[in-house]
Structures are given as structure tokens and as C-alpha cells.
Write an enzyme that holds these catalytic residues in place. Sequence first.
Site, PDB file in Angstrom:
ATOM      1  N   TYR A 173       0.820  -1.210   0.000  1.00 28.22           N
ATOM      2  CA  TYR A 173       0.000   0.000   0.000  1.00 28.22           C
ATOM      3  C   TYR A 173       0.853   1.259   0.000  1.00 28.22           C
ATOM      4  O   TYR A 173       0.412   2.321  -0.415  1.00 28.22           O
ATOM      5  CB  TYR A 173      -0.873   0.030   1.264  1.00 28.22           C
ATOM      6  CG  TYR A 173      -0.052  -0.137   2.509  1.00 28.22           C
ATOM      7  CD1 TYR A 173       0.629   0.935   3.067  1.00 28.22           C
ATOM      8  CD2 TYR A 173       0.094  -1.390   3.088  1.00 28.22           C
ATOM      9  CE1 TYR A 173       1.431   0.770   4.170  1.00 28.22           C
ATOM     10  CE2 TYR A 173       0.889  -1.564   4.194  1.00 28.22           C
ATOM     11  CZ  TYR A 173       1.559  -0.478   4.731  1.00 28.22           C
ATOM     12  OH  TYR A 173       2.363  -0.647   5.827  1.00 28.22           O
ATOM     13  N   GLN A 228       3.915   3.461   2.550  1.00 28.28           N
ATOM     14  CA  GLN A 228       4.722   3.511   3.767  1.00 28.28           C
ATOM     15  C   GLN A 228       3.900   4.072   4.930  1.00 28.28           C
ATOM     16  O   GLN A 228       2.916   4.765   4.724  1.00 28.28           O
ATOM     17  CB  GLN A 228       5.960   4.393   3.571  1.00 28.28           C
ATOM     18  CG  GLN A 228       6.900   3.931   2.468  1.00 28.28           C
ATOM     19  CD  GLN A 228       6.509   4.443   1.102  1.00 28.28           C
ATOM     20  OE1 GLN A 228       5.932   5.511   0.983  1.00 28.28           O
ATOM     21  NE2 GLN A 228       6.812   3.673   0.073  1.00 28.28           N
ATOM     22  N   VAL A 229       4.366   3.771   6.150  1.00 30.77           N
ATOM     23  CA  VAL A 229       3.779   4.348   7.360  1.00 30.77           C
ATOM     24  C   VAL A 229       4.886   5.081   8.109  1.00 30.77           C
ATOM     25  O   VAL A 229       5.980   4.546   8.296  1.00 30.77           O
ATOM     26  CB  VAL A 229       3.152   3.274   8.270  1.00 30.77           C
ATOM     27  CG1 VAL A 229       2.607   3.913   9.550  1.00 30.77           C
ATOM     28  CG2 VAL A 229       2.033   2.546   7.552  1.00 30.77           C
ATOM     29  N   LYS A 278      -0.134   7.102   7.133  1.00 20.57           N
ATOM     30  CA  LYS A 278      -0.095   5.988   6.192  1.00 20.57           C
ATOM     31  C   LYS A 278      -0.272   6.540   4.783  1.00 20.57           C
ATOM     32  O   LYS A 278      -1.336   7.037   4.432  1.00 20.57           O
ATOM     33  CB  LYS A 278      -1.192   4.973   6.510  1.00 20.57           C
ATOM     34  CG  LYS A 278      -1.229   3.785   5.557  1.00 20.57           C
ATOM     35  CD  LYS A 278      -2.272   2.777   6.005  1.00 20.57           C
ATOM     36  CE  LYS A 278      -2.351   1.584   5.071  1.00 20.57           C
ATOM     37  NZ  LYS A 278      -3.333   0.579   5.522  1.00 20.57           N
ATOM     38  N   ASP A 302      -6.988 -10.193   7.418  1.00 25.85           N
ATOM     39  CA  ASP A 302      -5.517 -10.151   7.490  1.00 25.85           C
ATOM     40  C   ASP A 302      -5.048 -10.074   8.945  1.00 25.85           C
ATOM     41  O   ASP A 302      -4.188  -9.265   9.289  1.00 25.85           O
ATOM     42  CB  ASP A 302      -4.961  -8.983   6.686  1.00 25.85           C
ATOM     43  CG  ASP A 302      -3.478  -9.160   6.362  1.00 25.85           C
ATOM     44  OD1 ASP A 302      -2.978 -10.304   6.481  1.00 25.85           O
ATOM     45  OD2 ASP A 302      -2.816  -8.170   5.989  1.00 25.85           O
TER      46      ASP A 302
END
Length: 505
Positions: free
Chosen positions: A37, A39-40, A55, A164
Site C-alpha cells: 500500500y 509507507q507508514v 499511512k 488479514d
Amino acid sequence: MAMASFGQLNLEEPPPIWGSRSVDCFEKLEQIGEGTYGQVYMAKEIKTGEIVALKKIRMDNEREGFPITAIREIKILKKLHHENVIQLKEIVTSPGRDRDDQGKPDNNKYKGGIYMVFEYMDHDLTGLADRPGLRFTVPQIKCYMKQLLTGLHYCHVNQVLHRDIKGSNLLIDNEGNLKLADFGLARSYSHDHTGNLTNRVITLWYRPPELLLGATKYGPAIDMWSVGCIFAELLHAKPILPGKNEQEQLNKIFELCGSPDEKLWPGVSKMPWFNNFKPARPLKRRVREFFRHFDRHALELLEKMLVLDPAQRISAKDALDAEYFWTDPLPCDPKSLPTYESSHEFQTKKKRQQQRQNEEAAKRQKLQHPPLQHSRLPPLQHGGQSHAAPHWPAGPNHPTNNAPPQVPAGPSHNFYGKPRGPPGPNRYPPSGNQSGGYNQSRGGYSSGSYPPQGRGAPYVAGPRGPSGGPYGVGPPNYTQGGQYGGSGSSGRGQNQRNQQYGWQQ
């Protein structure tokens, strides 16, 4: 506060809580996660000083605009408001080409970027468990599991599948609160839903057998299998089903839980990939054998979670009512848990990678610059009976292989000043490889003894599937009800032992 009730999400609507603020309102401090997705980052709001998690939504592979997975995640998190679900605070944008935490331009071919702003959590469960020397106590494990099941029960009541569940998606703060995060694969469902769902969800080690056998119609039971894997992992001190691919993953599941058949799992033989992956020989269920060191009540609960037939797998609501949570030692109060230095899976993996690189560099340095050999050796002393030459490792402190040991001449090497006598047969070790250290297998389920319950040694590090920053959301407070019935909180409530949530006071 009553729980929100909703069904299918309308993906045509613009994402909610879309703010007008820029990401420039925040200062990026450190990257704490990364995945497909984006980076955080750990960041600080410049005006208030509040620490948050940013995020970033990856846009470079999206030809049709905003990713549908991000829209789903935002919409779901906007609907969920619970103390054990991560809170999505707002959406912010970057007006120009974005830069990373080191000031370098990113690879986004589109101008600008979009960020989801979350409350900051100090740890994820994987990063925390990987800390050297850390041992979770039984009350601590019960505390984490109770919070996980409470948050998941809330999601299921609101008809949301997480899809998940894994350690890196379970966030923990330094007040002991655990929150479900990363709803990027989550979706809403209904019991009368007739369409097909993808089975390419859930990280491999935590994926249930029905998905591995090709099921496209499923419900909350898929999340409960993942919870069972997490539960056993906490007690066993390492992942229990670390498969490398789908075939190996199913083999490990069948070796632990037994062969599936129509008697134990009605309809299994009709599943799309059953004939491809069915065991070559019948296997018996061995959960109790493999985990015999677990507490009796813990083992009973685990047995109900790791059931092959999803229709017979325990629900989150019923799991909260299990004897495990109502027998001593009781789950501790989250606020009584110790505080730790920030620990996220991304950071621990990065540290291990750096350590491996340092070790490899040291090995290369040693090969390029081997220790100097002695250029001058004293003459050999021969005498008496000859013996077979022992095998010595080459090096400055040992004689060369296939030659008698070399002994320096001089009075300092004589016994009480007398000449050394003939070498005896036991003076040196026999040739060949010497045994030493441990040569134990670390695979399977019987790699050594374990403590009766709770954490023994820290987790054995290993691949855990895609490492992702797990942030995903909603403010605390909800009253449970819905499809499971009842209007109070899940579990037995506070009338037993006069302890709210079953926590010790």
C-alpha cells in the site's frame, strides 16, 4: 453508544472525512512500516505536538485514480468506533511531488499524495514479541487475547471481515491497549451474500484451510482461524504453521489438525482444489499432542479455534466466554502492563537485516585478509614410536593437516627441563570432525521443551509474510448486540468475581 449497522459499502461515494489540510501540517519523524500500500511514518503535528501515524496511499500503480482498497479501508474505518479498533483521524494531501522522511522525492508519477492519519501506537505484537529477552506472562497473554477477540467480535457484529489478522496488524500502546489495524483487505459481508469473494487474502501462515482449498464463500470463521494461530504463537513462543507455499501450508495444517474428510468436514471433497492438495495418507489430529505443554483451558480453547470445518469453528463471542478467561490467573488490567521502547516489525526486521549485513561484511573482510601464517617454525622433534597424524584445522595456532604435530624446541617446552618423550596415543584428539554444540532441528512441533504456559524464549525470527505498516480504525465505545444477540458486552460481564472484563484489580 449503539453500534453502527451497515451492509455493502457504496464505493461510488467520495471517501469520508476527506479534509482540506495538507501533510505539511505534520513533520515526519521515522518510517515504521512498509507494504504494498505504501509507507507508514511516525509523525508530529506541528501545531499541537501530537504524535500520529501517517499511512501513505500508494498511487503509482493506479491508472484509474484512487485505489479501491483504500476507499474500502477508509469507509470501513469511518463506520467502526471501538476501543480495540484503530482510530482513523483524518485524510490529508500533499499538494506537490511528495518526499520521504529523508527529503528525497518519491517515485509517484502523479503530482501530490494522499495520507491517512491514525492515532499512534507504540508497538505491534510481532515487533514487541521479537524483543530479545522479553517474556509475556500468562495474565498478559490473556489480556491481549481478550482485547483481540473483543475488537474482532465488534467487527463481525458489524458485518466486517478483517481478512488479514497477524501479529504485525495488532497494535499495542504503552498503556497495554491492543487494537486491530490495517483494514486494507477488509470488506463488509452479509449472511445472504450470494457472490464470490477472493480467497487470495490473509498472510499465508495465518490462512485457514478453506481458503487454501479454494473457497470463495466464507464468513467470520476465516478470522477465527488466524486468531487461533496467533494464540498458539503467543503460548508456543514462535509461529506454529510457517509454510513456504500453499502446498506446504496445507501439509502443515493437515499434520497438525488431521486429514479432512466428509465425516469431519461435510462438503470438503467438493472444494475446488481438494483433489490437488488432499493428503496422500490419512493423518490423525495431533493438536493436543503437539501442544501438551499448554494449560488445560488454553488447549481446550485452541482446539475449538483450529477446527478444519469453518462451520464448527468457535466464534469470537463464544471464545470470550471460554473458561480460559475466567480461571486463575485472570487477564490483567492493560494499564498494569510494563512499558517498552517502541517496537514495530518493520524496525526489528531492519535491525536484523543490518546485523546480517555487518556479519557478512566481517566474513568478507576475514577472507580478504586472512591471519598471517608463522613464517618460521622450529624443527620437528622425532623419537620413539610413530603414530598416525591427527587432523588439525589449519591456522597459526595448529600444525598443518596430515603431518605430525610441531612442537617448538627449547627448555620452556620441556617437562621440568627434561627432553620431551615420545608422543602418546592419547596426546591429541582423533582425526575427523569433532562433535560439539547442538545439532537440533528447529522444524516441526517438537523442537524442545517449553515452559508450562506463557512465553519461553523470544520468537524465532522468520519471514512472516509481507511486512506492512498495520495502521488501519475508530473512537472507543460501543454496545454489543446484533446477530449474536444480547445488548451487553461480550463474555460473562462483570457480575462474575465482581471484575469488569475479568481483569484483576
